[in-house]
Design a protein around this motif. Structure first.
Motif, PDB file in Angstrom:
ATOM      1  N   ILE A 129       0.765  -1.268   0.219  1.00 13.92           N
ATOM      2  CA  ILE A 129       0.014  -0.011   0.114  1.00 13.92           C
ATOM      3  C   ILE A 129       0.960   1.222   0.007  1.00 13.92           C
ATOM      4  O   ILE A 129       1.820   1.419   0.986  1.00 13.92           O
ATOM      5  CB  ILE A 129      -0.860  -0.069   1.145  1.00 13.92           C
ATOM      6  N   LYS A 173       2.099  -6.304  -5.566  1.00 12.12           N
ATOM      7  CA  LYS A 173       0.913  -6.167  -5.827  1.00 12.12           C
ATOM      8  C   LYS A 173       0.482  -4.702  -5.023  1.00 12.12           C
ATOM      9  O   LYS A 173       0.007  -5.024  -3.844  1.00 12.12           O
ATOM     10  CB  LYS A 173      -0.078  -7.248  -5.395  1.00 12.12           C
ATOM     11  N   THR A 185      -1.412  -1.320  -4.158  1.00  8.02           N
ATOM     12  CA  THR A 185      -2.618  -0.364  -3.840  1.00  8.02           C
ATOM     13  C   THR A 185      -2.271   1.108  -3.780  1.00  8.02           C
ATOM     14  O   THR A 185      -1.286   1.372  -2.873  1.00  8.02           O
ATOM     15  CB  THR A 185      -3.456  -0.725  -2.875  1.00  8.02           C
ATOM     16  N   ALA A 212      -2.772   3.893 -10.725  1.00  3.97           N
ATOM     17  CA  ALA A 212      -3.000   2.480 -10.721  1.00  3.97           C
ATOM     18  C   ALA A 212      -3.088   1.580 -11.894  1.00  3.97           C
ATOM     19  O   ALA A 212      -2.642   0.327 -12.181  1.00  3.97           O
ATOM     20  CB  ALA A 212      -4.285   2.261  -9.826  1.00  3.97           C
ATOM     21  N   GLY A 218      -2.487  -2.075 -10.873  1.00  7.68           N
ATOM     22  CA  GLY A 218      -2.623  -2.074  -9.435  1.00  7.68           C
ATOM     23  C   GLY A 218      -3.918  -1.659  -9.137  1.00  7.68           C
ATOM     24  O   GLY A 218      -4.996  -1.479 -10.089  1.00  7.68           O
ATOM     25  N   LEU A 219      -4.279  -1.193  -7.966  1.00  6.72           N
ATOM     26  CA  LEU A 219      -5.584  -0.860  -7.568  1.00  6.72           C
ATOM     27  C   LEU A 219      -5.370   0.788  -7.188  1.00  6.72           C
ATOM     28  O   LEU A 219      -4.546   1.014  -6.266  1.00  6.72           O
ATOM     29  CB  LEU A 219      -6.115  -1.578  -6.355  1.00  6.72           C
ATOM     30  N   LEU A 271      -7.292   3.923  -5.020  1.00  9.32           N
ATOM     31  CA  LEU A 271      -8.498   4.134  -4.203  1.00  9.32           C
ATOM     32  C   LEU A 271      -8.447   5.589  -3.747  1.00  9.32           C
ATOM     33  O   LEU A 271      -7.384   6.217  -3.273  1.00  9.32           O
ATOM     34  CB  LEU A 271      -8.601   3.161  -3.198  1.00  9.32           C
ATOM     35  N   GLU A 313     -10.470  -2.660   1.259  1.00  9.75           N
ATOM     36  CA  GLU A 313     -10.722  -2.882  -0.142  1.00  9.75           C
ATOM     37  C   GLU A 313      -9.407  -3.423  -0.702  1.00  9.75           C
ATOM     38  O   GLU A 313      -9.176  -4.419  -1.517  1.00  9.75           O
ATOM     39  CB  GLU A 313     -11.095  -1.561  -0.578  1.00  9.75           C
ATOM     40  N   ALA A 314      -8.205  -2.670  -0.270  1.00  4.32           N
ATOM     41  CA  ALA A 314      -6.929  -3.394  -0.654  1.00  4.32           C
ATOM     42  C   ALA A 314      -6.591  -4.739  -0.349  1.00  4.32           C
ATOM     43  O   ALA A 314      -6.171  -5.684  -0.940  1.00  4.32           O
ATOM     44  CB  ALA A 314      -5.967  -2.252  -0.136  1.00  4.32           C
ATOM     45  N   HIS A 334      -5.712  -7.813  -2.784  1.00  2.05           N
ATOM     46  CA  HIS A 334      -4.255  -8.363  -2.889  1.00  2.05           C
ATOM     47  C   HIS A 334      -3.985  -9.103  -1.648  1.00  2.05           C
ATOM     48  O   HIS A 334      -2.958  -9.690  -1.518  1.00  2.05           O
ATOM     49  CB  HIS A 334      -3.257  -7.280  -2.914  1.00  2.05           C
TER      50      HIS A 334
END
Length: 253
Positions: free
Chosen positions: A9, A31, A33, A46, A51-52, A54, A70-71, A75
């Motif tokens: 993260i 991976k 976020t 992202a 990636g993700l 947010l 959510e992360a 992942h």
């Protein structure tokens, strides 16, 4: 820690050091976020790294808890957390219009210091649920302070206070989380070539860069990202603040 395959993260990941760190970790196989208040920009980063992205207000418990959840769903619990989110407004303690508004000071503390602690506590809790790696390590948290923590300039009372708090938090958090196998480190950047500096007039940039003993230039976000990588990979780095500043010591103004 081997970075490849790990969940990470990165806060403040829409631009500057956060975005470059997210890109670098993704290239190393993490991976990632990415969290930021700039929703459009964070989703763009992202998408670029696969990636993700947010929207997240790190100073809000509810917002941060939602983002971390959510992360985690996407992942798994993160073994890596890098806190780059922050604000840097400049205001004198007493200016032409009187004393600084208390809410102005409070806002910087809430985002920079409380926001860092907010993400640290949530990341550490998730890391504690993970199986330990071969060495016993479960995770690493890297926070971002500033040389202003040591040499705050005129107009930086709030910013320097917030970054000084992050410096003081480092060894305490490292000791606190040692039983869980979680390391905590802090990077204190000097003049880094982020949009805030690079949007200044060229003569101002040149004047600032000349104050760096060596190399006489702004640091690069990629140099911050590579230091994050080294911290993650070097298990003996724990509870310390590393200045990334070319030996600069900031003048009063």
């Amino acid at each position: 820690m081997q970075i490849n395959g790990q969940a990470a993260i990165v806060t403040g990941g829409a631009s500057g050091m956060g975005a470059e760190t997210a890109r670098h970790l993704a290239k190393l196989g993490a991976k990632v976020t990415v969290l930021d208040m700039n929703e459009a920009a964070v989703k763009q980063v992202a998408e670029e790294i696969g990636g993700l992205g947010l929207l997240c207000d790190v100073s809000s418990a509810e917002s941060a808890e939602k983002a971390v959840a959510e992360a985690r769903a996407a992942h798994g619990p993160a073994r890596i957390a890098v806190n780059c989110a922050g604000v840097a407004p400049a205001k004198r303690i007493v200016g032409r219009d009187g004393p600084m508004a208390l809410d102005d000071f409070r806002k910087v503390i809430e985002v920079n210091l409380i926001g860092t602690f907010n993400m640290l506590r949530l990341a550490a809790a998730d890391m504690g649920t993970l199986d330990p790696l071969e060495s016993g390590e479960r995770g690493v948290i890297v926070n971002t302070a500033s040389v202003a923590a040591y040499e705050g300039q005129i107009g930086q009372a709030a910013y320097a206070s917030s970054k000084g708090g992050i410096v003081a938090l480092t060894i305490c958090a490292a000791r606190d989380l040692a039983r869980s196998g979680v390391r905590v480190m802090t990077i204190a950047p000097g003049l880094i070539g982020t949009p805030m500096l690079l949007n200044m007039p060229q003569e101002v940039q040149d004047s600032l860069a000349a104050t760096v003993p060596f190399p006489k230039r702004f640091g690069q976000p990629s140099e911050y990202a590579r230091l994050v990588q080294h911290i993650l990979e070097n298990e003996m780095l724990n509870g310390e603040v590393i200045r990334l500043d070319g030996a600069i010591r900031m003048a009063p103004q």
